[in-house]
Design an enzyme around this catalytic site. Structure first.
Site, short mmCIF file in Angstrom:
data_model
loop_
_atom_site.label_atom_id
_atom_site.label_comp_id
_atom_site.label_asym_id
_atom_site.label_seq_id
_atom_site.Cartn_x
_atom_site.Cartn_y
_atom_site.Cartn_z
N SER A 97 -7.65 2.41 10.65
CA SER A 97 -7.33 3.82 10.90
C SER A 97 -8.32 3.92 11.99
O SER A 97 -8.17 3.06 12.81
CB SER A 97 -9.50 3.87 9.76
OG SER A 97 -9.64 4.97 10.24
N TYR A 142 -16.14 -1.03 6.33
CA TYR A 142 -15.14 -0.05 6.75
C TYR A 142 -14.73 0.14 7.68
O TYR A 142 -13.41 -0.38 8.33
CB TYR A 142 -15.03 1.30 6.20
CG TYR A 142 -13.30 1.67 6.29
CD1 TYR A 142 -12.65 1.55 5.69
CD2 TYR A 142 -13.03 2.39 6.80
CE1 TYR A 142 -11.36 1.68 5.41
CE2 TYR A 142 -11.60 3.53 7.52
CZ TYR A 142 -10.58 2.82 6.33
OH TYR A 142 -9.80 3.48 6.11
N GLY A 194 0.44 -1.37 0.38
CA GLY A 194 0.17 -0.12 0.00
C GLY A 194 1.23 1.58 0.38
O GLY A 194 0.31 2.32 0.32
N ALA A 195 1.96 1.10 -0.20
CA ALA A 195 3.09 2.31 -0.10
C ALA A 195 2.73 3.44 -1.86
O ALA A 195 3.59 4.74 -1.77
CB ALA A 195 3.63 1.75 -0.97
N SER A 196 1.49 2.90 -2.38
CA SER A 196 1.07 3.91 -3.22
C SER A 196 -0.12 4.78 -2.88
O SER A 196 -0.43 6.15 -3.68
CB SER A 196 -0.18 2.77 -4.97
OG SER A 196 -0.94 2.54 -3.81
N ALA A 240 -15.79 -2.41 11.13
CA ALA A 240 -15.70 -3.01 10.86
C ALA A 240 -14.04 -4.28 10.63
O ALA A 240 -13.54 -4.45 11.21
CB ALA A 240 -16.95 -4.31 10.41
#
Length: 258
Positions: free
Chosen positions: A152, A165, A17-19, A167
């Site tokens: 998050s 999201y 997820g480095a994008s 959950a």
């Protein structure tokens, strides 16, 4: 106090997820601390691929080894190939950072089963797949390994129209705690960074939404991606060797807000 324990020289890292803004910040911070860093996308899209290439170029500019691979984080074969390539090119894997994130907001009654499953697949199952694929190379060291899951703050609190999201993020938090217990005796720490509303997130490109959030936050500003990246360096370092199963919250007081 010696700062030598914060160095990641001779360590290798993989950031999934480095994008994204946060994932990119984590990858660059680890490279600045001395690690060689492989990077991947969350989704196999052209937009993410371009962002990932930019991240890889910045890592190379720091004098560290890197490669970039476009994957779908919820696809088991993609994740396994990524881990295998990391070990093949770097010789080992010391640090795994799960920073992939698929935002989603919709009234609960309107969410389709397909949407529910997709959000869980990327945000929760994707973490499971990466940790499972990385288990063998991480456990083979016997005395050092780091897993850092970036989640998050909505894993800790609810939000209207954010049920699936929230959950998924809560699932990552408890997976972090459980895996920390399971792998503690192998010298692997498993921790999370709980990111609040952060500059560069797609949702926050809307000026009106950003203004509302800034007004709500006690610090009256958004988090900066580098603040999450610096926490990743700490959790990856030797200095954090007795910290596991924890979440470092970088959220400007949002969770303390009434």
């Amino acid at each position: 106090m010696s700062l030598a324990g914060f160095s990641l020289q001779n360590k290798t890292a993989l950031v999934l997820g480095a994008s994204s803004a946060i994932g990119r910040a984590a990858a660059l911070a680890l490279a600045e601390a001395g690690a060689d860093v492989a990077v991947s996308t969350t989704l196999a899209t052209q937009q993410e691929e371009l962002a990932l290439k930019e991240c890889q170029e910045k890592i190379h500019a720091l004098g560290k080894k890197s490669f970039a691979q476009t994957i779908d984080a919820a696809r088991e074969a993609d994740v396994q190939t990524l881990i295998t390539r990391t070990v093949s090119e770097f010789g080992r894997l010391n640090i795994l950072v799960n920073a992939h994130d698929l935002p989603f907001a919709k009234p609960f009654a309107d969410i389709t089963t397909k949407e529910w499953q997709r959000v869980l697949e990327v945000n929760l199952t994707g973490v499971y797949l990466a940790c499972r694929a990385a288990a063998e190379p991480l456990l083979s060291h016997g005395d050092y390994g780091r897993i850092i899951n970036i989640v998050s703050l909505l894993g800790e609190r609810g939000m209207i129209n954010g049920s699936v999201y929230c959950a998924a993020q809560a699932g990552v938090l408890n997976l972090t705690r459980a895996l920390a217990l399971e792998w503690a005796r192998s010298g692997i720490t498993v921790n999370a960074i709980g990111a609040g509303w952060t500059d560069g997130m797609g949702l926050l490109k809307d000026a009106h939404i950003q203004e509302q959030l800034v007004r709500y936050l006690p610090h009256k500003r958004l988090a900066q991606p580098h603040e999450i990246g610096e926490a990743a360096v700490y959790l990856a370092s030797d200095k954090s060797g007795f910290i596991t199963g924890q979440t470092v919250w970088i959220e400007g007081g949002a969770l303390s807000h009434l």
